[in-house]
Design a protein around this motif. Sequence first.
Motif, PDB file in Angstrom:
ATOM      1  N   GLY A  25      39.739   8.202  28.276  1.00  0.00           N
ATOM      2  CA  GLY A  25      40.232   8.573  29.599  1.00  0.00           C
ATOM      3  C   GLY A  25      41.487   9.402  29.501  1.00  0.00           C
ATOM      4  N   GLY A  26      42.064   9.685  30.685  1.00  0.00           N
ATOM      5  CA  GLY A  26      43.282  10.467  30.757  1.00  0.00           C
ATOM      6  C   GLY A  26      43.017  11.957  30.661  1.00  0.00           C
ATOM      7  N   ARG A  67      37.395  17.962  25.840  1.00  0.00           N
ATOM      8  CA  ARG A  67      37.005  16.664  25.286  1.00  0.00           C
ATOM      9  C   ARG A  67      37.315  15.534  26.276  1.00  0.00           C
ATOM     10  N   HIS A  68      38.422  15.631  26.978  1.00  0.00           N
ATOM     11  CA  HIS A  68      38.758  14.608  27.975  1.00  0.00           C
ATOM     12  C   HIS A  68      37.865  14.700  29.214  1.00  0.00           C
ATOM     13  N   PHE A  87      38.289   6.619  34.390  1.00  0.00           N
ATOM     14  CA  PHE A  87      38.722   7.480  33.290  1.00  0.00           C
ATOM     15  C   PHE A  87      40.190   7.903  33.414  1.00  0.00           C
ATOM     16  N   ALA A  88      40.924   7.243  34.316  1.00  0.00           N
ATOM     17  CA  ALA A  88      42.354   7.545  34.511  1.00  0.00           C
ATOM     18  C   ALA A  88      42.570   9.043  34.717  1.00  0.00           C
ATOM     19  N   TRP A  89      41.713   9.653  35.523  1.00  0.00           N
ATOM     20  CA  TRP A  89      41.807  11.085  35.793  1.00  0.00           C
ATOM     21  C   TRP A  89      42.632  11.279  37.075  1.00  0.00           C
ATOM     22  N   PRO A  90      43.768  11.947  36.998  1.00  0.00           N
ATOM     23  CA  PRO A  90      44.645  12.077  38.176  1.00  0.00           C
ATOM     24  C   PRO A  90      44.105  13.080  39.183  1.00  0.00           C
ATOM     25  N   GLY A  91      43.207  12.614  40.053  1.00  0.00           N
ATOM     26  CA  GLY A  91      42.586  13.495  41.029  1.00  0.00           C
ATOM     27  C   GLY A  91      42.864  13.069  42.450  1.00  0.00           C
ATOM     28  N   MET A  92      42.194  13.724  43.395  1.00  0.00           N
ATOM     29  CA  MET A  92      42.418  13.495  44.814  1.00  0.00           C
ATOM     30  C   MET A  92      41.981  12.109  45.260  1.00  0.00           C
TER      31      MET A  92
END
Length: 325
Positions: free
Chosen positions: A167-168, A187-188, A269-274
């Motif tokens: 993640g990240g 890759r992320h 995935f700890a993805w900083p999105g909306m």
Amino acid sequence: MTRYLASRAVEVIVTLVLMSFVVYLLIGLMPGDPIDLMIAGDPKMTSADAARLRSLYGLDRPLFARYLAWSGEAIQGNFGYSRSFGQPVLAVLWPRLLNTLVLAGTAFVIATAIALPLGIRAASRPRSIADYLINLMCFAGISAPPFWVALLLITLFAVGLGWLPAGGMADIRPGTPWTIALVDQARHLVLPVITLTLVQLGAYTRFMRGAMIEVLRQDYIRTARAKGAPEGQVLWRHAFANALGPVLTILALSFGGLLSGALITETMFAWPGMGKAIYQAILDNDYNLALVGLLIATLATLAGNLLADLAYVWVDPRVSLTGNA
């Protein structure tokens, strides 16, 4: 065309105004406010301090008066500050909007590019082995919860094989060659993109299959086949163009919903999105951030609907935006 676009612009503005009022009302009626959170974090704060802060931030005023004050500032381009981040709302949301566009846009393009040919293939041979296998895959994709798919992918590719990060986002340091930075970022993106693609793929394929089956029953398709047209030409030139219309609506509306609906994937995935930002803003009573985030998601849905209408004219010359077909 200009008149049509102008009327749609008016509809978008009216919808956003109504949406802003409804969302502001619902958020304002939630129990607690930012001052309550400050009190919980600072036991030494007195009731007089809390009352002074509520007066300073305008929280002691009627809800409708607060909305009018906010909307007046919003018209001037001032959407307020995020209480959680201590920054202007747009400065907080802009990078997260870009992150979600990259994630959701990539997954959307891949899912669409796979789903449309699969739907056509299944519709061209109904009740065949290929049709049954494609339908089985679609039902599995529709039924699988996104968090479960994400956990499986993380367990297999990140924990078990160690091929991809769990993640990240990539931590790009200054001076890093752009090729290395691009590969690291890709890759992320792999696992969250696969998750969102699998979640969308089944529904898109089923919609395409249903639309194609309906079109393939029409008289002009039988006429084309009777004249000896190749099957590929019948499917792609005659049937696909006419079946694409209703599918475009589904695709356009679903893409707008992805801006705020990718919450589970972004969280896993700890993805900083909306989606993650809006959800966290609601939990933290961050009124401005939650309100503007939901308005951006609404605007994306309206924009997708408009693009679908414009695409109708492109795929079917019989459709007229002026109503004089």
